[in-house]
Design a protein around this motif. Sequence first.
Motif, short mmCIF file in Angstrom:
data_model
loop_
_atom_site.label_atom_id
_atom_site.label_comp_id
_atom_site.label_asym_id
_atom_site.label_seq_id
_atom_site.Cartn_x
_atom_site.Cartn_y
_atom_site.Cartn_z
N GLY A 1 0.79 -1.22 0.00
CA GLY A 1 0.00 0.00 0.00
C GLY A 1 0.83 1.28 0.00
O GLY A 1 0.37 2.32 0.46
N LEU A 2 2.04 1.21 -0.54
CA LEU A 2 2.90 2.39 -0.59
C LEU A 2 2.57 3.23 -1.82
O LEU A 2 2.35 2.70 -2.90
CB LEU A 2 4.38 1.97 -0.63
CG LEU A 2 4.91 1.20 0.59
CD1 LEU A 2 6.35 0.77 0.34
CD2 LEU A 2 4.82 2.05 1.84
N GLY A 3 2.55 4.55 -1.63
CA GLY A 3 2.35 5.45 -2.75
C GLY A 3 3.65 5.67 -3.51
O GLY A 3 4.64 4.96 -3.31
N GLN A 4 3.66 6.71 -4.34
CA GLN A 4 4.85 6.97 -5.14
C GLN A 4 6.06 7.30 -4.25
O GLN A 4 7.16 6.79 -4.48
CB GLN A 4 4.60 8.13 -6.11
CG GLN A 4 3.66 7.77 -7.26
CD GLN A 4 3.75 8.78 -8.38
OE1 GLN A 4 4.82 9.31 -8.68
NE2 GLN A 4 2.62 9.05 -9.03
N HIS A 5 5.85 8.15 -3.24
CA HIS A 5 6.96 8.52 -2.39
C HIS A 5 7.46 7.32 -1.57
O HIS A 5 8.66 7.10 -1.43
CB HIS A 5 6.58 9.67 -1.47
CG HIS A 5 6.41 10.97 -2.20
ND1 HIS A 5 5.18 11.40 -2.66
CD2 HIS A 5 7.31 11.91 -2.57
CE1 HIS A 5 5.34 12.57 -3.27
NE2 HIS A 5 6.61 12.90 -3.23
N ALA B 1 7.40 10.80 -9.32
CA ALA B 1 7.78 11.15 -7.94
C ALA B 1 8.58 10.03 -7.30
O ALA B 1 9.50 10.28 -6.51
CB ALA B 1 6.53 11.46 -7.12
N ALA B 2 8.23 8.80 -7.62
CA ALA B 2 8.96 7.66 -7.07
C ALA B 2 10.40 7.64 -7.57
O ALA B 2 11.33 7.37 -6.82
CB ALA B 2 8.25 6.36 -7.44
N VAL B 3 10.57 7.95 -8.84
CA VAL B 3 11.92 7.99 -9.43
C VAL B 3 12.76 9.08 -8.78
O VAL B 3 13.92 8.87 -8.42
CB VAL B 3 11.84 8.22 -10.95
CG1 VAL B 3 13.23 8.45 -11.52
CG2 VAL B 3 11.19 7.02 -11.63
N ALA C 1 12.62 1.76 -2.94
CA ALA C 1 13.58 1.43 -4.00
C ALA C 1 14.97 1.99 -3.67
O ALA C 1 15.98 1.30 -3.81
CB ALA C 1 13.09 1.98 -5.34
N GLY C 2 15.01 3.24 -3.24
CA GLY C 2 16.30 3.85 -2.91
C GLY C 2 17.01 3.19 -1.76
O GLY C 2 18.25 3.16 -1.71
N LEU C 3 16.25 2.62 -0.83
CA LEU C 3 16.85 1.99 0.36
C LEU C 3 17.24 0.54 0.14
O LEU C 3 18.01 -0.01 0.93
CB LEU C 3 15.86 2.07 1.53
CG LEU C 3 15.72 3.44 2.20
CD1 LEU C 3 14.48 3.46 3.10
CD2 LEU C 3 16.96 3.76 3.01
N THR C 4 16.73 -0.11 -0.89
CA THR C 4 16.97 -1.54 -1.04
C THR C 4 17.67 -1.94 -2.34
O THR C 4 18.46 -2.89 -2.35
CB THR C 4 15.64 -2.32 -0.97
OG1 THR C 4 14.74 -1.81 -1.97
CG2 THR C 4 14.99 -2.17 0.40
N VAL C 5 17.40 -1.23 -3.43
CA VAL C 5 17.98 -1.61 -4.72
C VAL C 5 19.46 -1.23 -4.74
O VAL C 5 19.86 -0.23 -4.14
CB VAL C 5 17.22 -0.92 -5.88
CG1 VAL C 5 17.86 -1.26 -7.21
CG2 VAL C 5 15.76 -1.37 -5.86
N TYR C 6 20.26 -2.02 -5.43
CA TYR C 6 21.71 -1.87 -5.36
C TYR C 6 22.25 -0.67 -6.13
O TYR C 6 22.91 0.19 -5.57
CB TYR C 6 22.39 -3.15 -5.86
CG TYR C 6 22.12 -4.35 -5.00
CD1 TYR C 6 21.96 -4.23 -3.63
CD2 TYR C 6 22.02 -5.62 -5.55
CE1 TYR C 6 21.71 -5.32 -2.82
CE2 TYR C 6 21.78 -6.74 -4.75
CZ TYR C 6 21.62 -6.57 -3.39
OH TYR C 6 21.38 -7.66 -2.60
N ALA C 7 22.01 -0.60 -7.43
CA ALA C 7 22.63 0.42 -8.27
C ALA C 7 21.63 1.52 -8.62
O ALA C 7 20.42 1.28 -8.68
CB ALA C 7 23.18 -0.22 -9.55
#
Length: 355
Positions: free
Chosen positions: A192-196, A222-224, A202-208
């Motif tokens: 249930g997470l929105g764009q933010h 906004a997510a990007v 994504a920023g906290l878990t994805v590697y590159a």
Amino acid sequence: MATAPLHTAPSTIMQRGSGLLPGIVLCAAVTFAALTAQRIEVALTGRAWLEALVLAILIGTAVRTAWSPAERWQAGIHFSAKTLLELAVAMLGATISLGAIVGAGAPLVAGIVAAVAISITASFTLGRLFGLPRKLAMLIACGNAICGNSAIAAVAPVIDAESDDVAASIAFTAVLGVAVVLLLPLIAHVLGLGQHGGGALAGLTVYAVPQVLAAAAPLGVAAVQLGTLVKLVRVLMLGPVVMTLSLIMGRRHGAERAPVASHSIASITRFLPWFILAFLALAAARSLGLLPEVAVAGAGQLAGLLTIVSMAALGLGVDLRSVAAAGPRVTAVVTLSLVILGAVALVVIRLAGIA
């Protein structure tokens, strides 16, 4: 007699250079093959599922499996794996601006710092509990917590990691990194997470950074944007982490020679490799606006290329039997570490009030 070294120095330099050349050329050839494979991959699928850095390790390992390079190749391979990698890490400092911290906000920055610290500690502990060697456990911990391949590549020379350990940690984190990119939009939707919120996850878990863009893009612009900012702040943690490891390794290696260490700047820099000092100096210069953008862009591109060459060299030194032997344990540790990082990330998102 005193002038003899002046006459022999040029010939000595030439001999060393010629001794390095075969191995460097071999690493360059593997690098070219990796870059070409990445271009083909993008042309066929529209995305680089496996980046050139990972492909360089895979191709180098394949070459090493089919053919064992003779002694004449080894000096250049070792130079590419160590010295060129250290140079790449140093140049990465020019691409880091400490101003990103100011824009992120204190609560979120504190959460990112805590997430990295908790993840490294938990991952390293898991690795040791699963019986992984100390250096391999640290590589996996730093790779998961900070920025995957880049963190592993930066930490490896500091802790004197073996090429087999580097290749194993990068190979397994790369596979799971691709899985996270594919699954993250679905996970964000289920939670249930929105764009933010999805972007922060994504920023906290994805590697590159490129993978953050790929993972956050389905969630919206906004997510990007937020995902990229969070990821950049997370990448900034590489400097303090590597510096801390440098100090720890320096104290460990120098404990017998210097039982009482001073807290002066001279004593601290004694334990810091030259490339870490260069990294910090370039980061400070970039943050103060002393580096032109063309220099920053050039440093980033050259650092990326040198890193790929170094990974090709690491692949050329890998014994597949050693990697295969560590496979099940490494897979378990990387997977569990990623789950822990995801859980910590969700806590940070909730505490920071990101919707």
